[in-house]
Design a protein around this motif. Structure first.
Motif, mmCIF file in Angstrom:
data_model
loop_
_atom_site.group_PDB
_atom_site.id
_atom_site.type_symbol
_atom_site.label_atom_id
_atom_site.label_comp_id
_atom_site.label_asym_id
_atom_site.label_seq_id
_atom_site.Cartn_x
_atom_site.Cartn_y
_atom_site.Cartn_z
ATOM 1 N N LYS A 205 0.838 -1.207 0.000
ATOM 2 C CA LYS A 205 0.000 0.000 0.000
ATOM 3 C C LYS A 205 0.878 1.265 0.000
ATOM 4 O O LYS A 205 0.587 2.237 -0.708
ATOM 5 C CB LYS A 205 -0.905 -0.057 1.243
ATOM 6 N N MET A 206 1.959 1.246 0.799
ATOM 7 C CA MET A 206 2.860 2.406 0.852
ATOM 8 C C MET A 206 3.486 2.671 -0.518
ATOM 9 O O MET A 206 3.641 3.818 -0.950
ATOM 10 C CB MET A 206 3.971 2.155 1.895
ATOM 11 N N THR A 207 3.833 1.570 -1.201
ATOM 12 C CA THR A 207 4.427 1.701 -2.539
ATOM 13 C C THR A 207 3.426 2.292 -3.522
ATOM 14 O O THR A 207 3.718 3.271 -4.223
ATOM 15 C CB THR A 207 4.889 0.311 -3.044
ATOM 16 N N VAL A 208 2.239 1.693 -3.543
ATOM 17 C CA VAL A 208 1.210 2.148 -4.488
ATOM 18 C C VAL A 208 0.916 3.627 -4.259
ATOM 19 O O VAL A 208 0.856 4.422 -5.204
ATOM 20 C CB VAL A 208 -0.080 1.300 -4.337
ATOM 21 N N GLU A 209 0.767 4.017 -2.997
ATOM 22 C CA GLU A 209 0.421 5.409 -2.696
ATOM 23 C C GLU A 209 1.558 6.363 -3.070
ATOM 24 O O GLU A 209 1.312 7.507 -3.447
ATOM 25 C CB GLU A 209 0.050 5.564 -1.219
ATOM 26 N N THR A 210 2.796 5.915 -2.939
ATOM 27 C CA THR A 210 3.929 6.777 -3.308
ATOM 28 C C THR A 210 3.937 7.032 -4.817
ATOM 29 O O THR A 210 4.096 8.169 -5.268
ATOM 30 C CB THR A 210 5.263 6.139 -2.857
ATOM 31 N N PHE A 211 3.739 5.961 -5.597
ATOM 32 C CA PHE A 211 3.706 6.121 -7.058
ATOM 33 C C PHE A 211 2.488 6.946 -7.480
ATOM 34 O O PHE A 211 2.585 7.852 -8.311
ATOM 35 C CB PHE A 211 3.698 4.755 -7.763
ATOM 36 N N LEU A 212 1.348 6.596 -6.870
ATOM 37 C CA LEU A 212 0.112 7.290 -7.219
ATOM 38 C C LEU A 212 0.199 8.760 -6.824
ATOM 39 O O LEU A 212 -0.217 9.649 -7.579
ATOM 40 C CB LEU A 212 -1.037 6.608 -6.458
ATOM 41 N N GLY A 213 0.745 9.025 -5.647
ATOM 42 C CA GLY A 213 0.863 10.403 -5.158
ATOM 43 C C GLY A 213 1.693 11.251 -6.110
ATOM 44 O O GLY A 213 1.292 12.368 -6.483
ATOM 45 N N ALA A 214 2.847 10.707 -6.515
ATOM 46 C CA ALA A 214 3.712 11.454 -7.444
ATOM 47 C C ALA A 214 2.998 11.661 -8.779
ATOM 48 O O ALA A 214 3.000 12.764 -9.342
ATOM 49 C CB ALA A 214 5.026 10.692 -7.658
ATOM 50 N N ALA A 215 2.346 10.591 -9.264
ATOM 51 C CA ALA A 215 1.679 10.678 -10.579
ATOM 52 C C ALA A 215 0.505 11.657 -10.529
ATOM 53 O O ALA A 215 0.327 12.471 -11.442
ATOM 54 C CB ALA A 215 1.208 9.292 -11.018
ATOM 55 N N LEU A 216 -0.284 11.593 -9.468
ATOM 56 C CA LEU A 216 -1.456 12.482 -9.394
ATOM 57 C C LEU A 216 -1.037 13.935 -9.236
ATOM 58 O O LEU A 216 -1.642 14.834 -9.803
ATOM 59 C CB LEU A 216 -2.366 12.071 -8.226
ATOM 60 N N MET A 217 0.034 14.149 -8.466
ATOM 61 C CA MET A 217 0.536 15.516 -8.295
ATOM 62 C C MET A 217 0.962 16.069 -9.664
ATOM 63 O O MET A 217 0.637 17.199 -10.016
ATOM 64 C CB MET A 217 1.732 15.477 -7.340
ATOM 65 N N ALA A 218 1.655 15.242 -10.422
ATOM 66 C CA ALA A 218 2.095 15.664 -11.762
ATOM 67 C C ALA A 218 0.893 15.873 -12.678
ATOM 68 O O ALA A 218 0.875 16.792 -13.499
ATOM 69 C CB ALA A 218 3.033 14.614 -12.355
ATOM 70 N N GLU A 219 -0.127 15.031 -12.508
ATOM 71 C CA GLU A 219 -1.317 15.155 -13.354
ATOM 72 C C GLU A 219 -2.059 16.458 -13.075
ATOM 73 O O GLU A 219 -2.563 17.117 -13.978
ATOM 74 C CB GLU A 219 -2.261 13.976 -13.111
ATOM 75 N N ARG A 220 -2.118 16.816 -11.793
ATOM 76 C CA ARG A 220 -2.913 18.006 -11.431
ATOM 77 C C ARG A 220 -2.242 19.318 -11.774
ATOM 78 O O ARG A 220 -2.873 20.364 -11.756
ATOM 79 C CB ARG A 220 -3.215 17.967 -9.932
ATOM 80 N N GLN A 221 -0.921 19.290 -12.018
ATOM 81 C CA GLN A 221 -0.227 20.534 -12.384
ATOM 82 C C GLN A 221 0.513 20.332 -13.701
ATOM 83 O O GLN A 221 1.741 20.334 -13.735
ATOM 84 C CB GLN A 221 0.771 20.906 -11.285
ATOM 85 N N PRO A 222 -0.237 20.151 -14.769
ATOM 86 C CA PRO A 222 0.389 19.785 -16.047
ATOM 87 C C PRO A 222 1.350 20.841 -16.578
ATOM 88 O O PRO A 222 2.226 20.535 -17.394
ATOM 89 C CB PRO A 222 -0.793 19.599 -16.996
ATOM 90 N N GLN A 223 1.188 22.072 -16.108
ATOM 91 C CA GLN A 223 2.050 23.142 -16.623
ATOM 92 C C GLN A 223 3.423 23.165 -15.928
ATOM 93 O O GLN A 223 4.350 23.821 -16.411
ATOM 94 C CB GLN A 223 1.343 24.509 -16.524
ATOM 95 N N VAL A 224 3.552 22.457 -14.809
ATOM 96 C CA VAL A 224 4.833 22.469 -14.073
ATOM 97 C C VAL A 224 5.742 21.356 -14.598
ATOM 98 O O VAL A 224 5.361 20.180 -14.557
ATOM 99 C CB VAL A 224 4.594 22.268 -12.547
ATOM 100 N N PRO A 225 6.924 21.697 -15.105
ATOM 101 C CA PRO A 225 7.830 20.639 -15.580
ATOM 102 C C PRO A 225 8.150 19.650 -14.443
ATOM 103 O O PRO A 225 8.250 20.064 -13.279
ATOM 104 C CB PRO A 225 9.092 21.402 -15.998
ATOM 105 N N LEU A 226 8.307 18.377 -14.805
ATOM 106 C CA LEU A 226 8.552 17.357 -13.775
ATOM 107 C C LEU A 226 9.791 17.684 -12.955
ATOM 108 O O LEU A 226 9.844 17.448 -11.750
ATOM 109 C CB LEU A 226 8.691 15.976 -14.418
#
Ligand SMILES: NC(=O)c1ccc[n+]([C@@H]2O[C@H](COP(=O)([O-])OP(=O)(O)OC[C@H]3O[C@@H](n4cnc5c(N)ncnc54)[C@H](OP(=O)(O)O)[C@@H]3O)[C@@H](O)[C@H]2O)c1
Length: 274
Positions: A205-226
């Motif tokens: 669960k910790m792994t999934v949430e870490t990947f998901l958290g990073a991906a969702l954060m990137a998804e929500r701010q598409p204008q910010v370079p990774l």
């Protein structure tokens, strides 16, 4: 709604066909009454009738006669054998979308000389939860049908047009195979956490949430370079910085690129056998 009057056929009703049918129906893009399927073994047809509510047909020839839009959803190694006996039943009004991985447009054109509207589609497994990356390339004759193609694929996730060749292969490797690559990385995370005391369940669960958290954060701010986003979580001489420095010294990027290139070579090798 351009799909409303379409009759959509699936030649082969395995995992990917079922995922697409479900996405089409759930999204409201098409209705079960517009969808017909065939399959080699009987069991999946029964399931398709009962669980998806679609119509089933006794053979592929009937499917071609009945439908104007056909998804070729058999395994690549079964495609030639499935199409050869029915190739002459196709006509120029058919829109044909092939899901077969590693099966180039050129080979499709050779197999179906009567069909000008050919589309090569590469979804990935998150299609089953409607979060796929779906690449497609169009034959020259299919350019006119592009809107319909996008409408058919949109329920699966993020749809990207690719040029046949290098672009299509890059998508196949990084998105098609990419799901498998990301799941490999996730296992390294989970194992490391387990080795440091966490239960398998918790570590997962910790792994999934870490990947998901990073991906969702990137998804929500598409204008910010990774990279800018990453810079925000790295403080100079801090914990993350030490880990990242080591990743760079160990040339993780080079190792991954090498693996991508190997996968691309395999894709080329498989394509040459069609
Ligand atoms: N799954 C994925 O994530 C994914 C991703 C990208 C691309 N694709 C592509 O999608 C295609 C389908 O993959 P899949 O995972 O859905 O495979 P699958 O579950 O094995 O489904 C293929 C189906 O085709 C049926 N079939 C074989 N020959 C047939 C014929 N002559 N006439 C009618 N039906 C026939 C098989 O029947 P029986 O086995 O019941 O006999 C099977 O149900 C492949 O070309 C694959 O490259 C899949």
């Amino acid at each position: 709604m351009m799909l409303k009057h379409k009759k959509i056929g699936f030649l082969g009703c395995g995992n990917m066909a079922q995922a697409i049918i479900q996405a089409l129906i759930e999204s409201g893009a098409a209705q079960a009454s517009q969808i017909w399927v065939t399959n080699r073994s009987e069991g999946k047809l029964l399931k398709a009738r009962q669980e998806l509510g679609v119509q089933t047909l006794a053979n592929n020839e009937e499917l071609i006669d009945q439908c104007d839009t056909i998804f070729l959803a058999v395994k690549p190694q079964d495609l030639t054998e499935a199409l050869e006996p029915i190739a002459s039943s196709f006509h120029e009004g058919h829109l044909v979308l092939s899901l077969a991985a590693g099966f180039p447009m050129e080979s499709l054109e050779a197999l179906l000389p009567n069909v000008p509207m050919l589309v090569r589609v590469m979804p990935n497994t998150p299609a089953s939860i409607r979060r796929a990356v779906v690449g497609y390339s169009l034959s020259t004759g299919a350019q006119v049908a592009e809107n319909s193609v996008r409408e058919l694929l949109a329920p699966l996730g993020y749809v990207v047009r690719c040029e046949e060749g290098e672009e299509f292969q890059a998508l196949t490797v990084s998105c098609g195979s990419g799901t498998g690559f990301v799941l490999e990385l996730m296992q390294y995370w989970q194992e490391w956490l387990e080795e440091h005391g966490f239960s398998a369940e918790s570590a997962r669960k910790m792994t999934v949430e870490t990947f998901l958290g990073a991906a969702l954060m990137a998804e929500r701010q598409p204008q910010v370079p990774l990279q800018d986003m990453q810079d925000k979580v790295v403080s100079k001489k801090g914990v993350t910085a030490a880990g990242l420095q080591s990743m760079r010294e160990l040339e993780i990027e080079r190792a991954l690129r090498y693996s991508f290139e190997k996968a691309a070579l395999r894709d080329t090798e498989l394509a040459s056998r069609t």
